[in-house]
Enzyme design. Structure first.
Site, PDB file in Angstrom:
ATOM      1  N   THR A   1       0.815  -1.209   0.000  1.00 40.94           N
ATOM      2  CA  THR A   1       0.000   0.000   0.000  1.00 40.94           C
ATOM      3  C   THR A   1       0.853   1.266   0.000  1.00 40.94           C
ATOM      4  O   THR A   1       2.044   1.242   0.291  1.00 40.94           O
ATOM      5  CB  THR A   1      -0.947   0.022   1.215  1.00 40.94           C
ATOM      6  OG1 THR A   1      -0.171   0.030   2.415  1.00 40.94           O
ATOM      7  CG2 THR A   1      -1.873  -1.188   1.211  1.00 40.94           C
ATOM      8  N   ASP A   2       0.199   2.363  -0.333  1.00 35.86           N
ATOM      9  CA  ASP A   2       0.866   3.667  -0.341  1.00 35.86           C
ATOM     10  C   ASP A   2       0.438   4.483   0.878  1.00 35.86           C
ATOM     11  O   ASP A   2      -0.244   3.978   1.772  1.00 35.86           O
ATOM     12  CB  ASP A   2       0.591   4.409  -1.650  1.00 35.86           C
ATOM     13  CG  ASP A   2      -0.882   4.726  -1.866  1.00 35.86           C
ATOM     14  OD1 ASP A   2      -1.692   4.611  -0.915  1.00 35.86           O
ATOM     15  OD2 ASP A   2      -1.235   5.095  -2.999  1.00 35.86           O
ATOM     16  N   LEU A   3       0.795   5.745   0.900  1.00 34.55           N
ATOM     17  CA  LEU A   3       0.488   6.616   2.037  1.00 34.55           C
ATOM     18  C   LEU A   3      -1.016   6.736   2.283  1.00 34.55           C
ATOM     19  O   LEU A   3      -1.450   6.921   3.415  1.00 34.55           O
ATOM     20  CB  LEU A   3       1.107   7.998   1.793  1.00 34.55           C
ATOM     21  CG  LEU A   3       1.069   8.990   2.942  1.00 34.55           C
ATOM     22  CD1 LEU A   3       1.786   8.433   4.171  1.00 34.55           C
ATOM     23  CD2 LEU A   3       1.694  10.303   2.522  1.00 34.55           C
TER      24      LEU A   3
END
Length: 129
Positions: free
Chosen positions: A14-16
């Site tokens: 996942t990203d931020l």
């Protein structure tokens, strides 16, 4: 016949924003392609060693339809759409339940170890149909 490859989204995917980082879908579909070929009985290591043939991605057309999130259980569905002498076109979709989150058309080509196009052996073409 479609091949199904289950996977779970890990934190590292996942990203931020907490959604699957776009490039990771390419990793997901790559893993699914490897398992699809394996279930067909194609040993890619032996194919390279004995015939000098490897698969390479020539083209990817991708649509990101809806995000996946940490801990989601996903399935990558792989279907051969076209098989020719040296090329394979696949439809690969990443799904969560009945929802399609990501869809792609992937063109694979057969290459020699030196990077030149070559024909797929007939027995492999038959397996892919």
């Amino acid at each position: 016949m479609a091949h199904l490859f289950p996977l779970r989204v890990y934190y590292e995917d996942t990203d931020l924003a907490g959604i699957v980082y776009y490039a990771n879908y390419l990793k997901f579909i790559e893993r699914a392609r490897t398992e699809w070929v394996r279930t067909l009985g194609v040993d890619q290591t032996a194919l390279k060693r004995e015939e000098g043939i490897v698969f390479a991605v020539r083209r990817v057309e991708a649509d990101y339809l809806s995000p996946a999130h940490f801990d989601d259980e996903l399935v990558v569905e792989t279907t051969a759409e076209q098989v020719s002498g040296a090329r394979i076109v696949l439809l690969q979709e990443v799904k969560r339940g009945g929802d399609v989150l990501f869809t792609s058309h992937v063109t694979l080509v057969a290459l020699t170890e030196t990077g030149h196009p070559t024909r797929l052996p007939a027995n492999i073409r038959l397996l892919l149909h």
